[in-house]
Design a protein around this motif. Structure first.
Motif: not given
Length: 180
Positions: A61-71, A73-80
């Motif tokens: 669950a912790d790893l999944k939450a971290k992966a979601q946060k990373y995804d 952030a990547e999506e936000q950067n990709k959007t910009d």
């Protein structure tokens, strides 16, 4: 060594011994087959197996939450980044469009000057198309020659002051009454 250090060292040795003993016991159980003869024995074996599997994924669950946060952030950067790329592409298309319009205007002015036709009548995007259209305009106009600014075709005998007056004169000449 002090008594505290010895106690801590012994405790560490005990935990390692317990872990090693558990591993050896699991290896013996996995290498030797024991027939399960009762429901309680089956439940105990299944519970042990499920516990081992759950321990593998305890931090899932912790790893999944971290992966979601990373995804995210990547999506936000990709959007910009995508927004910036879209703006750059739009600007490049606009520059190309304006350059094309400028090139076409320059070509049209050149052809109009060479062929002596009004630039606003020319149609086409390439020099060949513009020249072909200028030739069509010249063929349509016929052998009248170029009309100068005074509205005449260069012949001093006909002094028309406007195209309307010139049209009236031609109409009158063509439709003269025979008795007049």
């Amino acid at each position: 060594m002090s008594a505290d250090s010895t106690t801590t060292a012994n405790a560490g040795d005990n935990s390692n011994t317990n872990t090693n003993a558990q591993q050896q016991q699991e290896q013996q159980q996995s290498t030797t087959f024991e027939a399960i003869t009762s429901q309680e024995a089956l439940d105990r074996v299944l519970a042990q197996r499920l516990a081992r599997e759950k321990s593998k994924y305890a931090d899932y669950a912790d790893l999944k939450a971290k992966a979601q946060k990373y995804d995210d952030a990547e999506e936000q950067n990709k959007t910009d980044l995508q927004k910036a790329n879209d703006r750059a592409e739009k600007a490049e298309r606009r520059v190309q469009e304006l350059e094309g319009q400028e090139n076409r205007r320059t070509l049209a002015e050149e052809v109009a000057r060479d062929k002596r036709v009004p630039v606003h009548l020319l149609r086409g995007d390439t020099k060949e198309q513009l020249e072909a259209h200028a030739d069509e305009i010249l063929a349509f106009r016929g052998p009248q020659g170029v009309v100068n600014k005074s509205g005449t075709n260069g012949d001093d005998k006909e002094k028309a002051t406007s195209s309307v007056a010139a049209g009236r004169e031609r109409f009158a000449e063509r439709h003269k009454k025979p008795n007049s």
